[in-house]
Design an enzyme around this catalytic site. Structure first.
Site, short mmCIF file in Angstrom:
data_model
loop_
_atom_site.label_atom_id
_atom_site.label_comp_id
_atom_site.label_asym_id
_atom_site.label_seq_id
_atom_site.Cartn_x
_atom_site.Cartn_y
_atom_site.Cartn_z
N ASP A 58 32.96 29.88 45.23
CA ASP A 58 32.97 29.00 46.39
C ASP A 58 32.09 29.53 47.51
O ASP A 58 31.62 30.67 47.47
CB ASP A 58 34.41 28.84 46.90
N TYR A 119 38.13 39.82 39.54
CA TYR A 119 37.83 39.68 40.97
C TYR A 119 38.50 40.81 41.74
O TYR A 119 39.54 41.34 41.33
CB TYR A 119 38.38 38.35 41.51
#
Length: 252
Positions: A58, A119
């Protein structure tokens, strides 16, 4: 007889700061990582190049390791790939670096062949001008042991609809969490999570909800009920994108 066209597939390993970009995926009237790279590859290889990424990141999310692939009719040897890396790094803006380019089999896919993604999310517990652009500044104590107990709960579930951005086009909200842990670092915390796949906004909403656990605003039982609700409105707020990094992608 006309010789049939033969295409070759190459993986591109790269990293980027997400700050200047509206995410990975090409969008109209927006600067994206994919669009920036495709323009650079097409110019240097002197042919239209379409890059397929390992997944979306994003707006504002960073990648310490990202994989994309492209197909070309050009048969590039190892030295050609090294030269291409140098040319691309000279051409690209400072927020993107190409580490290496290498040939793979044509059935290996940057997105669909990946078996895990990892992540990290960084929280700074004090004011730090050198960490401001790459972490979430949060003041006040957090119960890290309790947050790690919440991590153990994640492993018991596969449907994470409650942490997914609403109205996405994904066919399923099922994910397998392979690792989830909070660790203390100097002046901050880092959350590491590995799964076979992630939903839109999933990591940031998990972190936001776990912060509420660490602040004793919700209990572990509340955390469990949030997951079981499959309702995004039950979970915590999404933390800022600037603290999130894609750090690894693995393939068979």
């Amino acid at each position: 007889m006309t010789k049939p066209f033969v295409s070759y597939r190459y993986f591109v390993e790269l990293a980027y700061s997400g700050a200047p970009f509206c995410g990975w995926q090409i969008q109209d009237n927006a600067v994206t990582v994919q669009g920036t790279l495709e323009e650079a590859f097409s110019r240097i290889l002197r042919e239209p190049v379409a890059l397929t990424g390992a997944g979306r990141t994003d707006t504002g999310v960073h990648a310490k390791k990202y994989i994309a692939h492209f197909d070309t009719l050009q048969d590039l040897n190892e030295q050609n790939c090294l030269d291409l890396c140098k040319k691309l790094n000279s051409y690209l803006r400072e927020s993107i670096v190409i580490f290496k380019i290498y040939r793979v089999s044509n059935d290996l896919h940057a997105r669909f062949s990946a078996i895990s993604r990892t992540y990290e999310y960084f929280i700074s517990l004090e004011k730090n001008p050198f960490a401001f652009d790459f972490s979430y500044e949060l003041h006040g104590g957090l119960d890290v042991n309790l947050m790690n107990d919440a991590c153990k709960i994640l492993h018991k579930y596969t449907d994470f609809s409650c942490f997914s951005k609403a109205h996405t086009q994904t066919k399923t909200n099922l994910c397998t969490i392979q690792k989830a842990i909070w660790k203390r670092e100097k002046n901050g915390l880092v959350f590491t999570i590995q799964a076979n796949r992630f939903l839109r906004n999933m990591v940031r909403s998990i972190v936001g909800t776990m912060i509420e656990v660490g602040q004793h605003k919700i209990s572990l039982d509340d955390f469990r009920k949030i997951i079981e609700s499959k309702n995004r409105s039950e979970a915590g707020l999404s933390v800022p994108a600037k603290g999130l990094f894609l750090v690894d992608i693995t393939y068979p």
